[in-house]
Design a protein around this motif. Structure first.
Motif, PDB file in Angstrom:
ATOM      1  N   ALA A   1       0.822  -1.210   0.000  1.00 11.87           N
ATOM      2  CA  ALA A   1       0.000   0.000   0.000  1.00 11.87           C
ATOM      3  C   ALA A   1       0.855   1.258   0.000  1.00 11.87           C
ATOM      4  O   ALA A   1       0.417   2.324  -0.414  1.00 11.87           O
ATOM      5  N   ARG A   2       2.105   1.135   0.462  1.00 12.30           N
ATOM      6  CA  ARG A   2       2.931   2.329   0.651  1.00 12.30           C
ATOM      7  C   ARG A   2       4.193   2.415  -0.199  1.00 12.30           C
ATOM      8  O   ARG A   2       4.693   3.500  -0.434  1.00 12.30           O
ATOM      9  N   ALA A   3       4.731   1.272  -0.611  1.00  9.09           N
ATOM     10  CA  ALA A   3       6.042   1.338  -1.268  1.00  9.09           C
ATOM     11  C   ALA A   3       6.330   0.068  -2.060  1.00  9.09           C
ATOM     12  O   ALA A   3       5.601  -0.921  -1.977  1.00  9.09           O
ATOM     13  N   CYS A   4       7.409   0.129  -2.830  1.00 17.08           N
ATOM     14  CA  CYS A   4       7.903  -1.046  -3.535  1.00 17.08           C
ATOM     15  C   CYS A   4       8.885  -1.788  -2.626  1.00 17.08           C
ATOM     16  O   CYS A   4       9.600  -1.169  -1.840  1.00 17.08           O
ATOM     17  N   ASP A   5       8.910  -3.091  -2.761  1.00 13.75           N
ATOM     18  CA  ASP A   5       9.894  -3.887  -2.038  1.00 13.75           C
ATOM     19  C   ASP A   5      10.522  -4.877  -3.013  1.00 13.75           C
ATOM     20  O   ASP A   5       9.829  -5.765  -3.492  1.00 13.75           O
ATOM     21  N   PRO A   6      11.809  -4.736  -3.340  1.00 14.50           N
ATOM     22  CA  PRO A   6      12.732  -3.696  -2.868  1.00 14.50           C
ATOM     23  C   PRO A   6      12.414  -2.347  -3.500  1.00 14.50           C
ATOM     24  O   PRO A   6      11.827  -2.283  -4.578  1.00 14.50           O
ATOM     25  N   ASN A   7      12.850  -1.303  -2.835  1.00 13.50           N
ATOM     26  CA  ASN A   7      12.582   0.047  -3.315  1.00 13.50           C
ATOM     27  C   ASN A   7      13.787   0.609  -4.079  1.00 13.50           C
ATOM     28  O   ASN A   7      13.722   1.687  -4.640  1.00 13.50           O
ATOM     29  N   GLU A   8      14.884  -0.138  -4.033  1.00 11.31           N
ATOM     30  CA  GLU A   8      16.066   0.258  -4.792  1.00 11.31           C
ATOM     31  C   GLU A   8      16.603  -1.007  -5.453  1.00 11.31           C
ATOM     32  O   GLU A   8      16.865  -2.010  -4.780  1.00 11.31           O
ATOM     33  N   ILE A   9      16.725  -0.945  -6.779  1.00  6.03           N
ATOM     34  CA  ILE A   9      17.081  -2.145  -7.543  1.00  6.03           C
ATOM     35  C   ILE A   9      18.278  -1.810  -8.429  1.00  6.03           C
ATOM     36  O   ILE A   9      18.341  -0.714  -8.991  1.00  6.03           O
ATOM     37  N   THR A  10      19.214  -2.720  -8.556  1.00  5.42           N
ATOM     38  CA  THR A  10      20.327  -2.532  -9.486  1.00  5.42           C
ATOM     39  C   THR A  10      20.369  -3.706 -10.449  1.00  5.42           C
ATOM     40  O   THR A  10      20.364  -4.870 -10.021  1.00  5.42           O
ATOM     41  N   VAL A  11      20.360  -3.399 -11.746  1.00  7.07           N
ATOM     42  CA  VAL A  11      20.443  -4.460 -12.759  1.00  7.07           C
ATOM     43  C   VAL A  11      21.467  -4.045 -13.812  1.00  7.07           C
ATOM     44  O   VAL A  11      21.694  -2.853 -14.034  1.00  7.07           O
ATOM     45  N   PRO A  12      22.094  -5.006 -14.477  1.00  6.05           N
ATOM     46  CA  PRO A  12      22.980  -4.663 -15.588  1.00  6.05           C
ATOM     47  C   PRO A  12      22.179  -4.210 -16.805  1.00  6.05           C
ATOM     48  O   PRO A  12      21.041  -4.657 -17.001  1.00  6.05           O
ATOM     49  N   GLY A  13      22.746  -3.295 -17.624  1.00 10.74           N
ATOM     50  CA  GLY A  13      22.053  -2.791 -18.800  1.00 10.74           C
ATOM     51  C   GLY A  13      21.748  -3.902 -19.792  1.00 10.74           C
ATOM     52  O   GLY A  13      22.429  -4.922 -19.837  1.00 10.74           O
ATOM     53  N   GLY A  14      20.711  -3.670 -20.605  1.00 14.44           N
ATOM     54  CA  GLY A  14      20.287  -4.658 -21.595  1.00 14.44           C
ATOM     55  C   GLY A  14      18.813  -4.946 -21.437  1.00 14.44           C
ATOM     56  O   GLY A  14      18.089  -4.178 -20.800  1.00 14.44           O
ATOM     57  N   ARG A  15      18.358  -6.059 -22.000  1.00 16.92           N
ATOM     58  CA  ARG A  15      16.939  -6.401 -21.889  1.00 16.92           C
ATOM     59  C   ARG A  15      16.702  -7.098 -20.557  1.00 16.92           C
ATOM     60  O   ARG A  15      17.292  -8.144 -20.282  1.00 16.92           O
ATOM     61  N   ARG A  16      15.866  -6.528 -19.700  1.00 11.95           N
ATOM     62  CA  ARG A  16      15.632  -7.062 -18.359  1.00 11.95           C
ATOM     63  C   ARG A  16      14.142  -7.288 -18.135  1.00 11.95           C
ATOM     64  O   ARG A  16      13.307  -6.536 -18.621  1.00 11.95           O
ATOM     65  N   SER A  17      13.855  -8.332 -17.346  1.00 16.83           N
ATOM     66  CA  SER A  17      12.467  -8.689 -17.060  1.00 16.83           C
ATOM     67  C   SER A  17      12.152  -8.491 -15.589  1.00 16.83           C
ATOM     68  O   SER A  17      12.991  -8.756 -14.721  1.00 16.83           O
ATOM     69  N   PHE A  18      10.950  -8.023 -15.330  1.00 19.18           N
ATOM     70  CA  PHE A  18      10.503  -7.763 -13.960  1.00 19.18           C
ATOM     71  C   PHE A  18       9.173  -8.473 -13.726  1.00 19.18           C
ATOM     72  O   PHE A  18       8.347  -8.566 -14.625  1.00 19.18           O
TER      73      PHE A  18
END
Lengths: 278, 396
Positions: B58-75
């Motif tokens: 209801a209040r935030a994303c978890d995780p709220n900070e994400i690091t991924v390598p550049g390129g095509r990424r899936s979530f």
């Protein structure tokens, strides 16, 4: 009515799922033939945002002079030039929020101080029944549509956003508009729909010469779906070129509209790959 | 359905929507179960190992900070709140990818091509704090950035076509206004409108010179004609300039002005239909800058009105438009070159600004040889830098 809404919403979830899994019928490389249609689309958008600025000026004037009936009459026609450019709203997400966000997007709904734009004004005009207290919202809306118009003129449109926009908007209509939730205080949703379909179709029409030789059946199917939508909307037109309340839409017509929108969303989602922009 | 029902429903749209959403959720759970099974099966084969899972409360994303390598990424976005949500990846104000209307308890996946940099992610309600998505350099992102194809030019080419159409329309309108003042015999107004009519044409000139038949009808200079001002081929802007500023009369200019309007209309139409391509787009600003550097600035063109600085400023507008479009193409491939183009454009701007006063540009007669040389050199350096674009982003 509730049942049909549930069914249409369910059909949507299914359609979105399948859309993601369905590949394009024929992929090809992007060609320079796209340059002309992309340029024409930019001009279409620029004409609409210029019209939005002019119409918003009159709408704001009605609000600030306390002309409640005048403002209510101008609400829907003023919105149409914004709804027509919604296929590319993802290029200006901040202004889309400022101009067109709904109460549900805010923690305190209608009472939330961050709730501004067309729908906050709609709430004031129809639910609170007065122009009083809307002056600041009107001024902010004016400033935001001017900002939008200036930004559009300076912006290079990414081709994949333009080509993909036709489907993105149809998906949005299916997901969050066909329920009548957008213009929930005024029930002027049919005005929005007409502009949404026209704005989506203009993209299809501009790209059609590049795809119709490869797949005439696809083109015919999309045309037929747009036509079916037009035919339904035409039944609800008023003598002065406007539309009746969304509450007048029959369950049967809503079901057909919903089905056509889902088909259009699914078909138009293949446009990018068909044009080498997948 | 009875009317009272309808009215009651209308008064509580929120409830109806939630009803629909709840209904959708029931169906979605069924669909989701099938999808979940499919996902699990794919998990078994290891294909979803790099799926980044984000849960939205209801209040935030978890995780709220994400690091991924550049390129095509899936979530994979899981709605853990009690409202339908949308989830977006934002690059400034622009949506890079989004999923709308994720019902409570439901999950959706999305894939996006991500270049290195920091992005914002939305987390449900607009009032909720946004999360951060860090995208780092990777082999994949470096390979994507180094590849320039036709596709990268489609936006710039179409934007330039829009520019040509808009400036072309402005040029036709301005020429028509000039013709009207001439027809009315209004010398002062005609002189003012002559200068104004030059501006949109000068912005178009980098491209217009490619259509030599029309350029020779619109903008021939007496220097290049055997009979100079008396040559029958001396028509267009400079013939009108000669009448207004040297002969000090509108007499005899009517047909010349009408011809100018007709030629400008033809130019607008041909530019609108012209098949632009990347090679041409790269050549246009370089050639215009070189032409200015190699002669036009030294001699000037407006021998009677001496408004050359305004012409050069409008030419620079036209160069800047295309150069700006090309900068967006070259930036990911060669950021140093992109920055150098910006510097060279600024240097030309600075030179022009030095020559202008509070009342606009002075007569070109007052610009001495040293100042002309300095301005020409600035354009020359710009042309040299623009010349490197072909080897960096040229596509066949």
């Amino acid at each position: 009515m509730t049942l049909s809404r549930i069914l249409s919403a369910g059909a949507l979830a299914f359609a979105l799922g399948t859309t993601a899994l369905t590949g394009a019928a024929s992929a090809q490389d992007a060609t320079l033939d796209l340059v002309g249609p992309l340029a024409q689309y930019k001009i279409y958008v620029a004409e609409n945002t210029a019209e939005l600025v002019a119409n918003t000026r009159a709408f704001v004037e009605a609000i600030k002079t306390g002309d409640l009936e005048g403002a209510k009459a101008l609400f829907a026609p003023t919105r149409t030039s914004y709804e027509a450019v919604e296929p590319i709203a993802e290029l200006f997400s901040d202004l889309d929020v400022a101009i067109d966000a709904r109460a549900d997007d805010y923690e305190h709904a209608e009472e939330d101080p961050a709730f501004v734009g067309f729908h906050r004004i709609e709430y004031g005009l129809w639910v609170e029944g007065t122009t009083e207290g809307l002056e600041d919202y009107a001024d902010k809306l004016m400033a935001d549509v001017i900002d939008l118009n200036n930004r559009i003129n300076a912006l290079t449109f990414p081709p994949e956003v333009v080509v993909g926009g036709a489907a993105v908007l149809m998906e949005e209509v299916a997901a969050t508009k066909i329920s009548g939730e957008e213009d929930r205080y005024s029930h002027t949703d049919l005005w929005d729909f007409e502009a949404n379909f026209a704005g989506s179709k203009v993209i299809f029409d501009l790209m059609r010469p590049l795809i119709e030789d490869d797949d005439p059946a696809f083109v015919a199917q999309v045309e037929a779906n747009f036509q079916a939508v037009d035919d339904i909307l035409a039944q609800y037109e008023t003598a002065d070129g406007g539309y009746v309340s969304y509450l007048e839409l029959t369950d049967a017509d809503r079901t057909v509209l919903s089905a056509k929108v889902n088909s259009l969303a699914e078909d138009l989602a293949t446009l990018r790959a068909r044009l080498g922009l997948g | 359905m009875s009317a009272p029902d309808r009215k009651a429903a209308a008064g509580r749209p929120g409830r109806l929507i939630y009803g629909a959403v709840a209904g959708a959720a029931v169906l979605a759970i069924a669909a989701g179960a099938a999808f979940y099974l499919a996902t699990q099966q794919r998990d078994g084969s290891g294909q979803t190992a790099d799926l980044v899972r984000v849960s939205v409360s209801a209040r935030a994303c978890d995780p709220n900070e994400i690091t991924v390598p550049g390129g095509r990424r899936s979530f994979e976005i899981v709605n853990a709140s009690d409202r339908p949500i949308e989830w977006e990846i934002l690059d400034g104000v622009m949506v890079v990818a989004e999923r709308e209307n994720i019902a409570p308890g439901f999950r959706q996946t999305l894939s996006a091509q991500l270049a290195p940099g920091d992005y914002a992610i939305t987390c449900g309600l607009l009032s909720n704090p946004r999360g951060v998505l860090h995208v780092t350099e990777s082999e994949e992102s470096r390979a994507a950035a180094a590849t320039v194809g036709l596709r990268h030019f489609l936006g710039p080419l179409s934007e330039y076509k829009v520019y040509l159409v808009l400036q072309g329309t402005a040029a036709v309108d301005a020429a028509a206004d000039l013709a009207q003042a001439i027809a009315a015999g209004d010398l002062e107004t005609a002189r003012r409108l002559w200068s104004l009519a030059r501006e949109p044409y000068m912005r178009l000139e980098p491209m217009a010179v490619r259509l030599s038949d029309l350029a020779n009808a619109i903008d021939p200079v007496a220097d290049y004609l055997e009979g100079r001002e008396d040559d029958p081929a001396f028509i267009g802007f400079h013939r009108i300039e000669y009448g207004l500023f040297a002969e000090n009369t509108t007499d005899g200019l009517g047909p010349v002005a009408e011809r100018l309007v007709a030629d400008m209309t033809a130019l607008k139409d041909r530019l609108g239909a012209f098949a632009l391509d990347p090679t041409l787009l790269i050549a246009i600003p370089r050639d215009m800058a070189a032409q200015l550097a190699q002669g036009r600035i030294a001699t000037g063109e407006n021998h009677y009105a001496r408004t050359d600085l305004a012409d050069i400023a409008a030419n620079l507008d036209g160069i800047r438009k295309v150069a700006g479009l090309l900068r967006s193409v070259v930036a990911p491939v060669d950021p140093e070159l992109e920055a150098e183009i910006a510097d060279r454009l600024d240097a030309v701007d600075a030179r022009l600004a030095e020559l202008g006063g509070d009342d606009g540009f002075p007569s070109y007669e007052s610009v001495d040889d040293a100042a002309r040389s300095a301005l020409a050199e600035a354009f020359g350096r710009l042309a040299e830098t623009l010349d490197r674009l072909h080897s960096v982003i040229g596509v066949s």
